[in-house]
Design an enzyme around this catalytic site. Sequence first.
Site, mmCIF file in Angstrom:
data_model
loop_
_atom_site.group_PDB
_atom_site.id
_atom_site.type_symbol
_atom_site.label_atom_id
_atom_site.label_comp_id
_atom_site.label_asym_id
_atom_site.label_seq_id
_atom_site.Cartn_x
_atom_site.Cartn_y
_atom_site.Cartn_z
ATOM 1 N N ILE A 12 1.053 -1.172 -0.067
ATOM 2 C CA ILE A 12 0.095 0.014 -0.033
ATOM 3 C C ILE A 12 0.769 1.199 -0.075
ATOM 4 O O ILE A 12 0.602 2.359 -0.706
ATOM 5 C CB ILE A 12 -0.945 -0.084 1.319
ATOM 6 C CG1 ILE A 12 -1.727 -1.327 1.273
ATOM 7 C CG2 ILE A 12 -1.828 1.207 1.252
ATOM 8 C CD1 ILE A 12 -2.738 -1.461 2.393
ATOM 9 N N ILE A 51 12.832 3.316 10.845
ATOM 10 C CA ILE A 51 11.981 4.460 11.704
ATOM 11 C C ILE A 51 12.607 4.535 13.218
ATOM 12 O O ILE A 51 12.498 5.714 13.750
ATOM 13 C CB ILE A 51 10.485 4.177 11.724
ATOM 14 C CG1 ILE A 51 10.136 3.179 12.493
ATOM 15 C CG2 ILE A 51 9.878 4.410 10.277
ATOM 16 C CD1 ILE A 51 8.639 2.919 12.762
ATOM 17 N N ASN A 91 8.130 -3.384 16.961
ATOM 18 C CA ASN A 91 8.106 -2.757 15.768
ATOM 19 C C ASN A 91 7.079 -1.666 15.379
ATOM 20 O O ASN A 91 7.214 -0.882 14.925
ATOM 21 C CB ASN A 91 8.099 -3.819 14.716
ATOM 22 C CG ASN A 91 8.509 -3.259 13.338
ATOM 23 O OD1 ASN A 91 9.329 -2.661 13.098
ATOM 24 N ND2 ASN A 91 7.529 -3.632 12.175
ATOM 25 N N SER A 116 -6.347 -0.015 10.548
ATOM 26 C CA SER A 116 -7.097 -1.014 9.991
ATOM 27 C C SER A 116 -8.120 -1.319 10.762
ATOM 28 O O SER A 116 -8.549 -0.989 11.886
ATOM 29 C CB SER A 116 -6.168 -2.376 10.286
ATOM 30 O OG SER A 116 -6.731 -3.613 9.861
ATOM 31 N N TYR A 140 -1.924 -7.938 16.237
ATOM 32 C CA TYR A 140 -1.723 -7.012 15.234
ATOM 33 C C TYR A 140 -2.632 -5.777 15.631
ATOM 34 O O TYR A 140 -2.228 -4.656 15.474
ATOM 35 C CB TYR A 140 -1.819 -7.533 13.701
ATOM 36 C CG TYR A 140 -2.353 -6.839 12.666
ATOM 37 C CD1 TYR A 140 -3.492 -6.446 12.225
ATOM 38 C CD2 TYR A 140 -1.220 -5.747 12.024
ATOM 39 C CE1 TYR A 140 -3.755 -5.521 11.219
ATOM 40 C CE2 TYR A 140 -1.350 -4.938 11.090
ATOM 41 C CZ TYR A 140 -2.951 -4.813 10.828
ATOM 42 O OH TYR A 140 -3.278 -3.828 9.828
ATOM 43 N N LYS A 144 -2.252 -1.707 16.362
ATOM 44 C CA LYS A 144 -2.880 -0.429 15.647
ATOM 45 C C LYS A 144 -3.484 0.419 16.363
ATOM 46 O O LYS A 144 -3.510 1.678 16.425
ATOM 47 C CB LYS A 144 -3.792 -1.103 14.195
ATOM 48 C CG LYS A 144 -3.151 -1.768 13.379
ATOM 49 C CD LYS A 144 -2.100 -0.695 12.705
ATOM 50 C CE LYS A 144 -1.169 -1.118 11.510
ATOM 51 N NZ LYS A 144 -0.291 -0.098 10.676
ATOM 52 N N ASN A 168 -10.496 -4.214 3.435
ATOM 53 C CA ASN A 168 -9.574 -5.224 2.670
ATOM 54 C C ASN A 168 -9.085 -4.647 1.581
ATOM 55 O O ASN A 168 -9.736 -4.750 0.483
ATOM 56 C CB ASN A 168 -10.339 -6.374 2.487
ATOM 57 C CG ASN A 168 -10.761 -7.062 3.835
ATOM 58 O OD1 ASN A 168 -11.199 -6.488 4.774
ATOM 59 N ND2 ASN A 168 -10.146 -8.311 3.912
#
Length: 325
Positions: A12, A51, A91, A116, A140, A144, A168
């Site tokens: 993306i 980063i 991360n 997400s 995950y 977010k 999606n």
Amino acid sequence: MTTLVTGGAGYIGAQTVRALRNASRDVVVLDTLERGNKQAVIDAKLIVGDIADQRLVAKICRKYKVTSVVHFAAYKAVGESMTHPMKYWQNNVSSTLKLLETLQAHNVSQFVFSSSAAVYGTPKSSPVTEKEPTFPENVYAETKLAVENILRSLAIDGLNSISLRYFNAAGASSDNKIGEDWATSQNLVPRVMRALLDDKFKFEVFGDDYATPDGTCIRDYIHVEDLAVAHVKALDYLESSGTTTVCNVGTGKGTSVTQLLEVAAKIAKREVPHTIGARRKGDPVSVFADATLANKVLDWHATHDLQSIIQSAFTWHSTHPNGYR
Ligand code: WQD
């Protein structure tokens, strides 16, 4: 006025870099290339690094006069997040905190975050608005949501951000230059493409006994190019003094696995070879977006339909069976 795109060599991220360049914005990309592909970075400077490397990020901010950031750099495999949680917290959250600290020290105050729809977990019903309670069901999604909450609190310090909650993402660029690698994706569309194009691949539908019209799960598939444009609109929003917020980015249309297979079969002119397997743990029955806020606040609308998504994916995977390799 340069936009730093972290993770801009990802699926993306790379599409968004192109959308930013098409909007004549100056872009610099920071990516470790751990999971990204340098060939996907088109018409923008790529710096290979992390980063969390605060000296490097400071140097980039100064050298390129960074005024805004689109932040993609993160791990995104739901299954992996449940077997390697610390890797995801380090991360996706701890490194993001280091990035934010450096940006603050360099007065970068516009931040678009790749979030997400997974933060909703299994919503009570769809379409889902941003008011839906968040209930992440995997690490995950937890990471977010954690970054969303950090960003919300940093608004007090003058950091203006918008967290885009993707539904999606699927498909490939219309010019067939950027797409996914089915070897590394667990997602439906790349796997359906592989079922059509790689006769050794065994594709399984994860359950057809759900309480939906055809028994298979429903999702909101959005063309990755439409998703990319939403990031450009998000920067425009922040630059015209938009305040910190979160926004769903989806088409507002629900599509079942069976419906998607039917579209893929029409495009490929053959049935998708598949078996019906057991349900996948944690799969919500039906999740699709209410995109009214993005339509209004960002003046953003999805332009590609499912046919266009699947056609672009089929063209990409037919010509790139090994991704960029
Ligand atoms: C879609 C549907 C599966 C594979 C995940 C993340 C989400 C986001 C997108 C990052 C489901 C079915 C799938 C297969 C199948 N990622 N399926 N056979 O699970 O909706 O969302 O990816 O932001 O955060 O949670 O996407 O593509 O994995 O699954 O039947 O081999 O396809 O059961 O119903 P999902 P998906």
